[in-house]
Design an enzyme around this catalytic site. Structure first.
Site, PDB file in Angstrom:
ATOM      1  N   LYS A  92       0.828  -1.204   0.000  1.00 30.92           N
ATOM      2  CA  LYS A  92       0.000   0.000   0.000  1.00 30.92           C
ATOM      3  C   LYS A  92       0.861   1.253   0.000  1.00 30.92           C
ATOM      4  O   LYS A  92       0.630   2.191  -0.768  1.00 30.92           O
ATOM      5  CB  LYS A  92      -0.925  -0.018   1.215  1.00 30.92           C
ATOM      6  CG  LYS A  92      -1.960   1.121   1.270  1.00 30.92           C
ATOM      7  CD  LYS A  92      -1.535   2.318   2.071  1.00 30.92           C
ATOM      8  CE  LYS A  92      -1.483   2.064   3.556  1.00 30.92           C
ATOM      9  NZ  LYS A  92      -1.293   3.328   4.345  1.00 30.92           N
ATOM     10  N   ASN A  93       1.886   1.269   0.833  1.00 30.65           N
ATOM     11  CA  ASN A  93       2.724   2.463   0.938  1.00 30.65           C
ATOM     12  C   ASN A  93       3.512   2.729  -0.343  1.00 30.65           C
ATOM     13  O   ASN A  93       3.687   3.879  -0.743  1.00 30.65           O
ATOM     14  CB  ASN A  93       3.662   2.339   2.138  1.00 30.65           C
ATOM     15  CG  ASN A  93       2.925   2.460   3.461  1.00 30.65           C
ATOM     16  OD1 ASN A  93       1.847   3.055   3.531  1.00 30.65           O
ATOM     17  ND2 ASN A  93       3.484   1.896   4.517  1.00 30.65           N
ATOM     18  N   CYS A 108      -3.875   8.809   9.796  1.00 29.76           N
ATOM     19  CA  CYS A 108      -4.099   8.330  11.157  1.00 29.76           C
ATOM     20  C   CYS A 108      -3.600   9.347  12.177  1.00 29.76           C
ATOM     21  O   CYS A 108      -2.566   9.984  11.982  1.00 29.76           O
ATOM     22  CB  CYS A 108      -3.366   7.003  11.372  1.00 29.76           C
ATOM     23  SG  CYS A 108      -4.023   5.635  10.404  1.00 29.76           S
ATOM     24  N   ARG A 124       3.269  14.725  12.816  1.00 27.59           N
ATOM     25  CA  ARG A 124       3.935  14.394  11.555  1.00 27.59           C
ATOM     26  C   ARG A 124       4.024  15.666  10.717  1.00 27.59           C
ATOM     27  O   ARG A 124       3.284  15.847   9.747  1.00 27.59           O
ATOM     28  CB  ARG A 124       3.164  13.294  10.811  1.00 27.59           C
ATOM     29  CG  ARG A 124       3.111  11.997  11.581  1.00 27.59           C
ATOM     30  CD  ARG A 124       2.687  10.842  10.704  1.00 27.59           C
ATOM     31  NE  ARG A 124       1.258  10.824  10.487  1.00 27.59           N
ATOM     32  CZ  ARG A 124       0.630   9.916   9.733  1.00 27.59           C
ATOM     33  NH1 ARG A 124       1.321   8.984   9.114  1.00 27.59           N
ATOM     34  NH2 ARG A 124      -0.667   9.950   9.587  1.00 27.59           N
ATOM     35  N   ASP A 130       5.067   0.646  12.002  1.00 21.47           N
ATOM     36  CA  ASP A 130       3.777   0.142  11.536  1.00 21.47           C
ATOM     37  C   ASP A 130       3.480  -1.281  12.014  1.00 21.47           C
ATOM     38  O   ASP A 130       2.389  -1.800  11.759  1.00 21.47           O
ATOM     39  CB  ASP A 130       3.710   0.194  10.008  1.00 21.47           C
ATOM     40  CG  ASP A 130       3.391   1.581   9.488  1.00 21.47           C
ATOM     41  OD1 ASP A 130       3.124   2.472  10.310  1.00 21.47           O
ATOM     42  OD2 ASP A 130       3.414   1.778   8.255  1.00 21.47           O
ATOM     43  N   ARG A 185      -8.294   0.782   5.145  1.00 20.80           N
ATOM     44  CA  ARG A 185      -7.405   1.721   4.456  1.00 20.80           C
ATOM     45  C   ARG A 185      -6.122   1.042   4.002  1.00 20.80           C
ATOM     46  O   ARG A 185      -5.504   1.478   3.028  1.00 20.80           O
ATOM     47  CB  ARG A 185      -7.046   2.888   5.385  1.00 20.80           C
ATOM     48  CG  ARG A 185      -8.172   3.880   5.635  1.00 20.80           C
ATOM     49  CD  ARG A 185      -7.680   5.025   6.498  1.00 20.80           C
ATOM     50  NE  ARG A 185      -6.412   5.518   5.980  1.00 20.80           N
ATOM     51  CZ  ARG A 185      -5.361   5.803   6.738  1.00 20.80           C
ATOM     52  NH1 ARG A 185      -5.420   5.650   8.041  1.00 20.80           N
ATOM     53  NH2 ARG A 185      -4.254   6.250   6.188  1.00 20.80           N
TER      54      ARG A 185
END
Length: 473
Positions: free
Chosen positions: A61-62, A155, A160, A352, A447
């Site tokens: 996904k990333n 999230c 960040r 993660d 997600r």
């Protein structure tokens, strides 16, 4: 003693470049992300579970989020294979379409043609909901000379900041302003970005990827130092190089990028999602089960493999891309042993995977220390794990996790997912808990995990996706 065979992983074959879209399968035009249902579905898990069988790991996904943004750097069409069907990807596809790109999706593939992009301002809710949408600022300023985007969402796991993105773009000749919740950037010379030097205060993956994309189209040589070394950065560099960019040093602390006046579309196979693979490895461990998975690149998960081996799991590789994780009682005895973790940038322990690992540690023996050094608020899952019977003490970004023999005893309860990885940690805890666990707000989990409920069902888990029925007034 855990066993892990060191076998060299051959690279996934790369198709020829450049790519010209000439396919004519059944296609779906991406226009906008699907509307959210009024009733958020829930997961119901009946535990404890025992897993068995083999699962397929989806594309990263990333990596996909950055690669989709990178198609804005390229003229013509780009074809991405193995794209995961998750809501974050749909949101970024909607953003590209909003900008004027043509996006088509079919059979795990996406074709993006950005020749029709004529809009440099993104005014969409999707920008406020996911962090990956902010990646488009680099390609837009580099290729079109201007960008206006909302501050990123995603999230709520802590601070960040985007200052690294903005200061980096300034170092490449952009004028950047932050006003009314929007970032406005344009090339100071009225033409385009120019090469420059920039050192990141922290090796941020998002900032590294954004600046790499921008520098690929800048006039001159750019040197970026203290950059992220994550595999997703390497994946993006490979795609850009295949599209005509000149990038040296991907996977190291420094990048040297020689800007090109134009990049062309190319074809790319998305690599396996290391976080999904790690999540299923932890699922096998927390349920004392044995499962296999593929495709997987073990070198991208060496830190987790070491920790699970330390705990008592047997991890074996059977061919180039297949891994088996065994934590069955006949091999490990009664329980796995607890272990300490400190999250850090790659190749350290991935942030993660911290929430999922914490769920496992509540079922191990002894006490374990979990230190979150990447995000300052990634402990929101602790309260929900406590509802399930976990005994955990938190001080700032450090958690002391008491194992099964020190007060933790997982049982079913009603819990709420507050973010993507924290949400899936509740799924893992539910697998090991006695009784029924109900997990709400699973849109967070959707997600980043493609059909996680179906994959768990395939492994023998009693898990259901249910949509609550609204009571009439």
């Amino acid at each position: 003693m855990a066993v892990f065979f060191n076998i060299t992983i051959s690279p996934i074959p790369k198709p020829p470049k450049p790519f010209t879209a000439s396919l004519s399968p059944p296609q779906t035009q991406i226009s906008k992300a699907p509307q959210k249902p009024q009733q958020n579905p829930i997961f119901k898990i009946k535990g404890p579970s025992t897993l068995s069988g083999h699962i397929s790991i989806s594309g990263s996904k990333n990596s996909s989020l950055a690669l989709l943004a990178a198609t804005l750097c390229c003229s013509g069409s780009s074809l991405l294979h193995n794209v995961p069907n998750v809501s974050d990807i749909k949101a970024v596809a909607s953003i590209l379409t909003y900008l004027g790109a043509k996006v088509e999706a079919f059979d795990g593939k996406m074709i993006v043609n950005s020749d029709g992009v004529g809009n440099v301002e993104v005014d969409m809710e999707e920008m406020k909901e996911i962090r990956g949408g902010f990646f488009v600022i680099g390609p837009l300023v580099a290729r079109f000379g201007e960008a206006i985007v909302d501050l990123p969402g995603g999230c709520e796991i802590g601070n960040r900041p985007v200052d690294l993105y903005l200061r980096g773009l300034s170092a490449l000749g952009a004028v950047v302003q932050l006003r009314d919740g929007k970032v406005r950037a344009h090339a100071a010379n009225g033409k385009g970005l120019v090469g420059g030097r920039f050192r990141l205060d922290y090796p941020s993956v998002g900032a590294t990827e954004t600046l790499m994309m921008a520098a690929s189209l800048a006039d001159g040589i750019t040197v970026l130092s203290n950059v992220a070394k994550e595999p997703e950065v390497v994946d993006l560099a490979r795609f850009l190089i295949d599209s005509g960019a000149s990038i040296e040093g991907a996977g190291s602390d420094n990048l040297v990028i020689r800007g090109k006046s134009q990049l062309h579309g190319s074809e790319c196979v998305i690599t396996p999602d290391r976080i999904e693979a790690g999540t299923f490895m932890l699922a096998a461990a927390i349920t004392h089960s044995c499962i296999s998975m593929s495709p997987i690149i073990p070198s991208r998960l060496s830190c987790l493999i070491d920790k699970l081996s330390e705990a008592g799991c047997k991890i074996s590789q059977f061919n180039q891309h297949t891994l088996e994780v065994s934590a069955v009682p006949t091999y490990i005895g009664d329980n796995l042993k607890g272990f300490d973790i400190r999250t850090s940038p790659f190749p350290g322990f991935p942030t993660d995977l911290q929430p999922q690992a914490m769920a496992l540690l509540t079922t191990c023996t002894g006490s374990s220390l979990v230190v979150e050094s990447v995000f300052d608020k990634r402990m929101s899952h602790v309260r929900e794990l406590q509802k399930l019977g976990a005994r955990i003490r938190v001080c700032g970004s450090t958690a002391l996790v008491f194992g099964k023999d020190e007060g933790s005893s997982l049982h079913g309860a009603r819990v709420f997912a507050s973010d993507l990885r924290g949400g899936v940690s509740l799924v893992l805890a539910g697998l090991a808990a006695e009784g029924t666990t109900e997990i709400n707000n699973i849109a967070h989990i959707d997600r980043g995990y493609e059909n996680i409920d179906r994959k768990l069902q395939h492994l023998g888990v009693d898990i259901q996706r249910l949509t609550p029925v609204a009571c009439p007034l």
